[in-house]
Motif scaffolding. Structure first.
Motif, PDB file in Angstrom:
ATOM      1  N   UNK A  28       0.882  -1.183   0.091  1.00  0.00           N
ATOM      2  CA  UNK A  28       0.170  -0.076  -0.010  1.00  0.00           C
ATOM      3  C   UNK A  28       0.914   1.122  -0.225  1.00  0.00           C
ATOM      4  N   UNK A  29       2.128   1.256   0.610  1.00  0.00           N
ATOM      5  CA  UNK A  29       2.907   2.249   0.890  1.00  0.00           C
ATOM      6  C   UNK A  29       3.637   2.583  -0.363  1.00  0.00           C
ATOM      7  N   UNK A  30       3.775   1.542  -1.258  1.00  0.00           N
ATOM      8  CA  UNK A  30       4.418   1.659  -2.623  1.00  0.00           C
ATOM      9  C   UNK A  30       3.193   2.258  -3.544  1.00  0.00           C
ATOM     10  N   UNK A  31       1.961   1.712  -3.449  1.00  0.00           N
ATOM     11  CA  UNK A  31       1.001   2.184  -4.450  1.00  0.00           C
ATOM     12  C   UNK A  31       0.691   3.773  -4.128  1.00  0.00           C
ATOM     13  N   UNK A  32       0.956   4.256  -2.777  1.00  0.00           N
ATOM     14  CA  UNK A  32       0.661   5.951  -2.397  1.00  0.00           C
ATOM     15  C   UNK A  32       1.706   6.283  -3.095  1.00  0.00           C
ATOM     16  N   UNK A  33       2.931   5.823  -2.927  1.00  0.00           N
ATOM     17  CA  UNK A  33       4.199   6.682  -3.561  1.00  0.00           C
ATOM     18  C   UNK A  33       3.991   6.881  -5.197  1.00  0.00           C
ATOM     19  N   UNK A  35       1.299   7.210  -6.505  1.00  0.00           N
ATOM     20  CA  UNK A  35       0.113   7.938  -6.709  1.00  0.00           C
ATOM     21  C   UNK A  35       0.757   9.492  -6.817  1.00  0.00           C
ATOM     22  N   UNK A  36       1.591   9.623  -5.707  1.00  0.00           N
ATOM     23  CA  UNK A  36       2.396  11.011  -5.411  1.00  0.00           C
ATOM     24  C   UNK A  36       2.956  11.317  -6.788  1.00  0.00           C
ATOM     25  N   UNK A  37       3.609  10.150  -7.636  1.00  0.00           N
ATOM     26  CA  UNK A  37       4.695  10.226  -8.609  1.00  0.00           C
ATOM     27  C   UNK A  37       3.645  10.824  -9.933  1.00  0.00           C
ATOM     28  N   UNK A  38       2.313  10.676  -9.520  1.00  0.00           N
ATOM     29  CA  UNK A  38       1.397  11.300 -10.783  1.00  0.00           C
ATOM     30  C   UNK A  38       0.825   9.876 -11.664  1.00  0.00           C
ATOM     31  N   UNK A  39       0.977   8.585 -10.976  1.00  0.00           N
ATOM     32  CA  UNK A  39       0.653   7.410 -11.571  1.00  0.00           C
ATOM     33  C   UNK A  39      -1.144   7.297 -11.028  1.00  0.00           C
ATOM     34  N   UNK A  40      -2.009   7.319 -11.973  1.00  0.00           N
ATOM     35  CA  UNK A  40      -3.394   7.047 -11.583  1.00  0.00           C
ATOM     36  C   UNK A  40      -3.708   5.592 -11.039  1.00  0.00           C
ATOM     37  N   UNK A  41      -4.084   5.587  -9.952  1.00  0.00           N
ATOM     38  CA  UNK A  41      -4.542   4.246  -9.377  1.00  0.00           C
ATOM     39  C   UNK A  41      -5.507   3.530 -10.367  1.00  0.00           C
ATOM     40  N   UNK A  42      -5.324   2.152 -10.432  1.00  0.00           N
ATOM     41  CA  UNK A  42      -6.283   1.388 -11.326  1.00  0.00           C
ATOM     42  C   UNK A  42      -6.999   0.457 -10.633  1.00  0.00           C
ATOM     43  N   UNK A  54       7.631 -11.607  -8.173  1.00  0.00           N
ATOM     44  CA  UNK A  54       8.736 -10.764  -7.742  1.00  0.00           C
ATOM     45  C   UNK A  54       8.745  -9.888  -6.795  1.00  0.00           C
ATOM     46  N   UNK A  55       9.875  -9.349  -6.355  1.00  0.00           N
ATOM     47  CA  UNK A  55      10.195  -8.147  -5.234  1.00  0.00           C
ATOM     48  C   UNK A  55       9.363  -6.799  -5.674  1.00  0.00           C
ATOM     49  N   UNK A  56       9.918  -5.972  -4.622  1.00  0.00           N
ATOM     50  CA  UNK A  56       9.237  -4.824  -4.809  1.00  0.00           C
ATOM     51  C   UNK A  56       9.618  -4.150  -6.088  1.00  0.00           C
ATOM     52  N   UNK A  57      11.021  -4.069  -6.250  1.00  0.00           N
ATOM     53  CA  UNK A  57      11.793  -3.366  -7.386  1.00  0.00           C
ATOM     54  C   UNK A  57      11.162  -4.003  -8.732  1.00  0.00           C
ATOM     55  N   UNK A  67      11.738   2.574  -7.605  1.00  0.00           N
ATOM     56  CA  UNK A  67      11.673   3.166  -6.131  1.00  0.00           C
ATOM     57  C   UNK A  67      13.036   3.756  -5.580  1.00  0.00           C
ATOM     58  N   UNK A  68      12.856   4.995  -4.774  1.00  0.00           N
ATOM     59  CA  UNK A  68      13.927   5.553  -4.284  1.00  0.00           C
ATOM     60  C   UNK A  68      14.567   4.614  -3.363  1.00  0.00           C
ATOM     61  N   UNK A  69      15.897   4.925  -2.812  1.00  0.00           N
ATOM     62  CA  UNK A  69      16.260   3.588  -1.770  1.00  0.00           C
ATOM     63  C   UNK A  69      15.866   3.879  -0.485  1.00  0.00           C
ATOM     64  N   UNK A  70      15.428   5.183   0.239  1.00  0.00           N
ATOM     65  CA  UNK A  70      14.948   5.197   1.399  1.00  0.00           C
ATOM     66  C   UNK A  70      13.541   4.420   1.459  1.00  0.00           C
ATOM     67  N   UNK A  71      12.749   4.707   0.615  1.00  0.00           N
ATOM     68  CA  UNK A  71      11.308   4.215   0.399  1.00  0.00           C
ATOM     69  C   UNK A  71      11.749   2.405   0.253  1.00  0.00           C
TER      70      UNK A  71
END
Length: 202
Positions: A28-33, A35-42, A54-57, A67-71
């Motif tokens: 959920x944290x990834x999807x929120x990020x 969205x903040x980058x301008x991607x429209x949730x589907x 697969x993994x997060x990357x 994904x940025x390293x801190x996230x």
């Protein structure tokens, strides 16, 4: 002894056999990020994540992002926390063992992201077959995921009893395909024994 009506029992996992206390929900944290980058949730985002192995990357790159390293570090930390707090309900393992001893074939049919499914499989005793969304590439209530375990176990739908905690995915769709199915209400203290009583009679 009368002939049993079922040959196999299929289980949903999360909320049925296993619970995660205080889940941090890294996806959920990834999807929120995103969205903040301008991607429209589907509408099918969650289903997509659980059908990709697969993994997060890998998943982020599928959506076209890095994904940025801190996230990423924060999400991996959240994931480890979730995996650490994943436990089988008290009656899950004894009931699975008892059903196995009674001669039932046992299947898992569950929507899960890869690390959650792998961890859950390591907690539970070995079963006959697994229909994980990330392995099958389809999510409940897509008929493909149910067909996967039916084929693997060489069972007809009417020979299977399905149990889970979600009405559409664990009751409505299995019944539509010809299985018997029942909901389990863990939040109100219902146990597997309550739901599976007819099958556990020797």
């Amino acid at each position: 002894m009368s002939k049993r009506p079922y040959k196999a029992v299929a289980f949903d996992v999360f909320g049925t056999l296993i619970e995660i206390k205080n889940s941090q929900s890294p996806y959920k944290k990834m999807m929120k990020w995103l969205k903040q980058q301008g991607r429209k949730p589907q509408p099918n985002d969650a289903a997509m994540i659980m059908s990709l192995d697969g993994n997060f990357e890998t998943i982020a790159s599928y959506f076209g992002y890095q994904l940025p390293a801190p996230l990423l570090a924060e999400m991996n930390n959240d994931l480890q926390n979730d995996l650490k707090h994943m436990h089988a309900f008290e009656d899950s393992i004894p009931t699975l063992i008892e059903l196995k001893n009674l001669g039932y074939k046992l299947a898992i049919c569950s929507n899960a992201a890869t690390p959650y499914g792998e961890r859950a499989q390591s907690i539970l005793p070995p079963l006959d077959t697994y229909a994980w969304s990330f392995q099958v590439g389809a999510n409940k209530p897509d008929p493909l995921i149910y067909q996967h375990f039916l084929t693997q176990m060489n069972c007809q739908p009417n020979e299977v009893f399905f149990i889970g905690d979600t009405q559409i995915a664990d009751v409505d769709e299995p019944q539509k395909l010809g299985m018997s199915a029942k909901i389990i209400d863990r939040k109100n203290g219902e146990s597997l024994l309550d739901v599976l009583q007819p099958l556990l009679k020797k």
